[in-house]
Scaffold this motif. Structure first.
Motif, PDB file in Angstrom:
ATOM      1  N   GLY A 181       0.837  -1.179   0.000  1.00  0.00           N
ATOM      2  CA  GLY A 181       0.000   0.000   0.000  1.00  0.00           C
ATOM      3  C   GLY A 181       0.875   1.233   0.000  1.00  0.00           C
ATOM      4  O   GLY A 181       2.032   1.189  -0.433  1.00  0.00           O
ATOM      5  N   GLU A 182       0.354   2.331   0.504  1.00  0.00           N
ATOM      6  CA  GLU A 182       1.125   3.572   0.484  1.00  0.00           C
ATOM      7  C   GLU A 182       2.323   3.459   1.415  1.00  0.00           C
ATOM      8  O   GLU A 182       2.203   3.043   2.566  1.00  0.00           O
ATOM      9  CB  GLU A 182       0.251   4.755   0.892  1.00  0.00           C
ATOM     10  CG  GLU A 182       0.889   6.087   0.584  1.00  0.00           C
ATOM     11  CD  GLU A 182      -0.081   7.248   0.661  1.00  0.00           C
ATOM     12  OE1 GLU A 182       0.351   8.390   0.395  1.00  0.00           O
ATOM     13  OE2 GLU A 182      -1.267   7.018   0.978  1.00  0.00           O
ATOM     14  N   LEU A 183       3.486   3.829   0.889  1.00  0.00           N
ATOM     15  CA  LEU A 183       4.740   3.714   1.623  1.00  0.00           C
ATOM     16  C   LEU A 183       5.164   5.060   2.201  1.00  0.00           C
ATOM     17  O   LEU A 183       4.877   6.117   1.619  1.00  0.00           O
ATOM     18  CB  LEU A 183       5.852   3.199   0.697  1.00  0.00           C
ATOM     19  CG  LEU A 183       5.654   1.824   0.078  1.00  0.00           C
ATOM     20  CD1 LEU A 183       6.714   1.569  -0.982  1.00  0.00           C
ATOM     21  CD2 LEU A 183       5.700   0.744   1.144  1.00  0.00           C
ATOM     22  N   ALA A 184       5.887   5.003   3.293  1.00  0.00           N
ATOM     23  CA  ALA A 184       6.494   6.206   3.864  1.00  0.00           C
ATOM     24  C   ALA A 184       7.823   6.460   3.159  1.00  0.00           C
ATOM     25  O   ALA A 184       8.891   6.492   3.784  1.00  0.00           O
ATOM     26  CB  ALA A 184       6.684   6.033   5.366  1.00  0.00           C
ATOM     27  N   ALA A 185       7.744   6.638   1.840  1.00  0.00           N
ATOM     28  CA  ALA A 185       8.951   6.694   1.012  1.00  0.00           C
ATOM     29  C   ALA A 185       9.773   7.953   1.254  1.00  0.00           C
ATOM     30  O   ALA A 185      10.965   7.980   0.942  1.00  0.00           O
ATOM     31  CB  ALA A 185       8.562   6.603  -0.460  1.00  0.00           C
ATOM     32  N   GLU A 186       9.147   8.987   1.818  1.00  0.00           N
ATOM     33  CA  GLU A 186       9.879  10.227   2.081  1.00  0.00           C
ATOM     34  C   GLU A 186      10.774  10.110   3.303  1.00  0.00           C
ATOM     35  O   GLU A 186      11.664  10.952   3.503  1.00  0.00           O
ATOM     36  CB  GLU A 186       8.897  11.389   2.289  1.00  0.00           C
ATOM     37  CG  GLU A 186       8.054  11.734   1.073  1.00  0.00           C
ATOM     38  CD  GLU A 186       6.837  10.815   0.926  1.00  0.00           C
ATOM     39  OE1 GLU A 186       6.612   9.976   1.833  1.00  0.00           O
ATOM     40  OE2 GLU A 186       6.140  10.920  -0.100  1.00  0.00           O
TER      41      GLU A 186
END
Length: 239
Positions: A181-186
């Motif tokens: 799902g949505e990743l904490a890529a930042e």
């Protein structure tokens, strides 16, 4: 000792894989358009940069030529672009430009097929080759996502995985699709999970979780094949 090749490896999730998955003595071929900072690491892992733009039809040939006769044990295909402003509230499919749609499908789907095809001879040299493709929960049924081209491309990644697994079964190459799902890529991988948890309160997945999953897959014996893993954020109620 294992040899890896990671696509999309300059930042975010790809950078996390390059930093967190290999162990001392391993080699990692790092494929990206821009030179990544992870090449500066001094942790006993050999990292070699291959500059390649996956929107270029010649990218696969360039990567293969750089590898020479090197054996690949693990190929991680972590590439994905999306529609302009695709995750903004005002986004609408009605305004997607045909050229942008074509580019998205080329980078997310065509390039994946062509690059993996070209690297199969290197993977067949391994005693237990593994291919890991990074999809998305957007490519699952009933994901409530309106980005038509992006969703189509992530469904396609799952289809590529299914057919490729059958194609390489006799070679003993295991093929896995991971759909996060949505990743904490930042939040950089090296800053750890706690900051991501504090920042997003469980609505985005820390990169370290993805690294842990890939390490598990990589360390399985050649008798095992993980077909698909879906990993939504626990607070994402749409998946």
């Amino acid at each position: 000792m294992k040899t890896y090749l990671v696509f999309g490896a300059s930042k975010g999730l790809g950078d996390a894989f390059v930093r967190g998955v290999p162990q001392q003595g391993d080699k990692v071929w790092v494929v990206s358009r821009t030179k990544p900072d992870n090449l500066k690491l001094n942790d006993g892992v050999e990292r070699i940069w291959i500059q390649a733009d996956l929107s270029d039809l010649n990218a696969a040939t360039l990567v293969v030529n750089k590898l020479g006769n090197d054996t690949l044990d693990v190929l991680i295909y972590n590439v994905g672009i999306w529609e302009k402003e695709g995750f903004e509230d005002h986004y609408t499919f009605d305004k997607d430009e045909p050229a942008d749609i074509s580019q998205l499908i080329h980078v997310n789907v065509t390039s994946a097929i062509v690059c993996i095809q070209s690297l199969l001879p290197h993977l067949r040299q391994s005693k237990a080759g593994k291919i890991i493709l990074i999809g998305s929960t957007a490519g699952l049924n009933n994901a409530n996502n309106t980005q038509v081209a992006f969703v189509a491309s992530k469904f396609a990644i799952r289809g590529i995985t299914e057919a490729l697994r059958e194609h390489t079964r006799h070679d003993g190459i295991a093929v896995t699709c991971i759909n996060p799902g949505e990743l904490a890529a930042e939040i950089p991988y090296e800053e750890g999970s706690e900051r991501a948890l504090d920042e997003y309160n469980g609505t985005r997945i820390p990169l370290a979780d993805m690294v842990s999953i890939v390490k598990c897959i990589v360390n399985l014996s050649k008798a095992a094949c993980v077909k698909e893993i879906n990993i939504p954020a626990i607070k994402d109620m749409n998946t």
